[in-house]
Motif scaffolding. Structure first.
Motif, short mmCIF file in Angstrom:
data_model
loop_
_atom_site.label_atom_id
_atom_site.label_comp_id
_atom_site.label_asym_id
_atom_site.label_seq_id
_atom_site.Cartn_x
_atom_site.Cartn_y
_atom_site.Cartn_z
N GLU A 94 54.04 61.49 -26.11
CA GLU A 94 53.37 60.53 -26.52
C GLU A 94 52.12 60.91 -25.02
O GLU A 94 51.30 60.62 -24.55
N LEU A 102 48.68 61.73 -23.71
CA LEU A 102 47.62 60.78 -22.85
C LEU A 102 46.68 60.96 -21.67
O LEU A 102 45.95 61.26 -21.46
N TRP A 158 44.65 60.60 -30.49
CA TRP A 158 44.71 59.80 -28.94
C TRP A 158 44.46 58.61 -29.51
O TRP A 158 45.02 57.57 -29.35
N LEU A 198 46.44 54.26 -28.89
CA LEU A 198 45.42 53.92 -28.28
C LEU A 198 46.55 52.69 -28.55
O LEU A 198 45.98 51.16 -28.13
N TYR A 200 50.61 51.83 -24.78
CA TYR A 200 49.64 52.74 -24.18
C TYR A 200 48.11 51.46 -24.27
O TYR A 200 47.20 52.74 -23.81
N TYR A 215 45.76 53.22 -21.04
CA TYR A 215 44.52 54.22 -21.67
C TYR A 215 43.52 54.20 -22.20
O TYR A 215 42.19 55.14 -22.51
#
Length: 408
Positions: free
Chosen positions: A36, A40, A77, A81, A86, A89
């Motif tokens: 992961e 990213l 993706w 998020l 995360y 990002y």
């Protein structure tokens, strides 16, 4: 200003970003291993790289390396998020949008996924916190298309500054066709149109439904309210056949919070009425079904037909009239439609409580669909048994116990 000059100017407004050590081999490896963090870090953070990985190469007229798997990579993706760890990002969504221009396939898919992410996850601050220069570029991409149209749900959630930016960016071409007037003021005090004020998209804010007046055309134009102004949503037809039949009422769709019901009739051809049930679904206006109501003849003992015909037609489509499924042929109506004898009787509700309940099923514990006020007329569609199947003047259908119905 030429569209492509505008794109170049907006590209200059974008933040510089680094793509160091990012390449197709590394992102494929990270995706296959479901690493992961590495995925990213390898995913593009600017538009040019997104296109280089997933788009179409116009120079060679061939797909780029990850073109065929683009949706899988983009879906993965966006799913990452959503994880709290995360969240940092997220800023790459706007970094990628900055300087972007619409294209088919992966680019259009990324555009749709971005808009959905902002709205569904209530992350509008990612757009509303942008500087004016960045917002111009990002919003241009999000609203761009071969024939730009107002994305109302997104537009209504922008702050005032960004709404002004969108209006200025697409001042003359954020529309579907050139003959439509896109401001509510055009229709006010215009005798060619009638205006109804209803909440048709279920947000508890009043909207405007505009229809050509009888014998003045066949237009239906919807504007959605934001509490301050009315924003154009769609121009379509009102199903009046340009005066062949008459739109005699437009009300909220009784079957859903999001939608409307257009009621039409032929004023000089005996009993012939059509109800057009429209829903608002996935940001589209859809004609879900039509209820056709007619008689076999004009005699006292004529048979009335109530034919509910499924349609499911997106009102953005062209030539809608040719796509409508009509009432079943006379030879089929008795089997496919609800029928009852027409003896010119009228039915109304009588209840000492002041109202009676319209229920979904034939029992007193069934879901209540509507409270019908005493004295209100109803249409009896079937009067067999103790529970009669009726339709209210609002268009909702269900069951009422027979003792609550009076023959006038």
């Amino acid at each position: 200003m030429n569209k492509y000059i505008l794109i170049l100017l907006l590209l200059i407004s974008c933040r510089n970003s680094s793509q160091e050590n990012k390449n197709v081999i590394n992102i494929k490896k990270a995706y296959n291993e479901k690493n992961e963090i590495e995925f990213l870090n390898q995913f593009p953070d600017k538009f040019e790289t997104l296109n280089e990985y997933f788009g179409w190469n116009n120079l060679t007229d061939k797909p780029n390396a990850l073109y065929n798997d683009a949706n899988k990579y983009i879906d993965y993706w966006f799913s990452l998020l959503l994880k709290k760890e995360y969240r940092q990002y997220e800023k790459n969504i706007t970094s990628i949008c900055c300087g972007g221009k619409w294209d088919a396939d992966a680019i259009n898919y990324f555009q749709d996924k971005s808009i959905n992410y902002f709205l569904k996850n209530k992350r509008m601050e990612l757009l509303n916190s942008l500087s004016e220069r960045e917002a111009k570029s990002v919003l241009f991409f999000l609203f761009d298309s071969p024939h730009p149209e107002m994305h109302n749900e997104l537009f209504l959630k922008l702050n005032t500054k960004n709404k002004i930016i969108v209006k200025n960016l697409f001042a003359n071409n954020l529309k579907g066709d050139e003959d439509v007037k896109y401001t509510i003021t055009f229709y006010e005090k215009n005798d060619d149109y009638i205006i109804k004020t209803l909440d048709i998209n279920g947000d508890d804010i009043l909207d405007k439904v505009i229809s050509s007046a009888p014998y003045k055309g066949n237009e239906l134009i919807l504007f959605l309210g934001d509490g301050k102004d009315y924003i154009f949503s769609i121009k379509t037809i009102n199903f009046s056949e340009d005066g062949g039949n008459i739109v005699y009422d437009i009300v909220n769709n009784p079957n859903t919070k999001k939608g409307l019901l257009i009621k039409t009739k032929f004023p000089d051809r005996g009993f012939s009425e059509n109800d057009y049930f429209i829903i608002y679904e996935n940001k589209n206006w859809v004609l879900k079904n039509i209820v056709y109501k007619t008689l076999t003849d004009q005699s006292k003992n004529a048979i009335e037909y109530y034919c509910d015909v499924f349609q499911y037609i997106n009102l953005k489509e062209t030539n809608i009239e040719s796509k409508l499924i009509s009432i079943p042929d006379e030879s089929e109506r008795a089997k496919k439609c609800i029928t009852r004898k027409s003896n010119l009787q009228k039915y109304s509700i009588v209840d000492s409580d002041g109202y009676t309940n319209l229920r979904k099923e034939k029992n007193s514990s069934s879901e209540i669909l509507q409270k019908i006020i005493t004295g209100s007329e109803v249409q009896v569609l079937s009067n067999s048994g103790d529970w009669w199947f009726v339709q209210t003047k609002e268009g909702r259908r269900g069951y009422v116990f027979k003792t609550k119905i009076k023959v006038d």
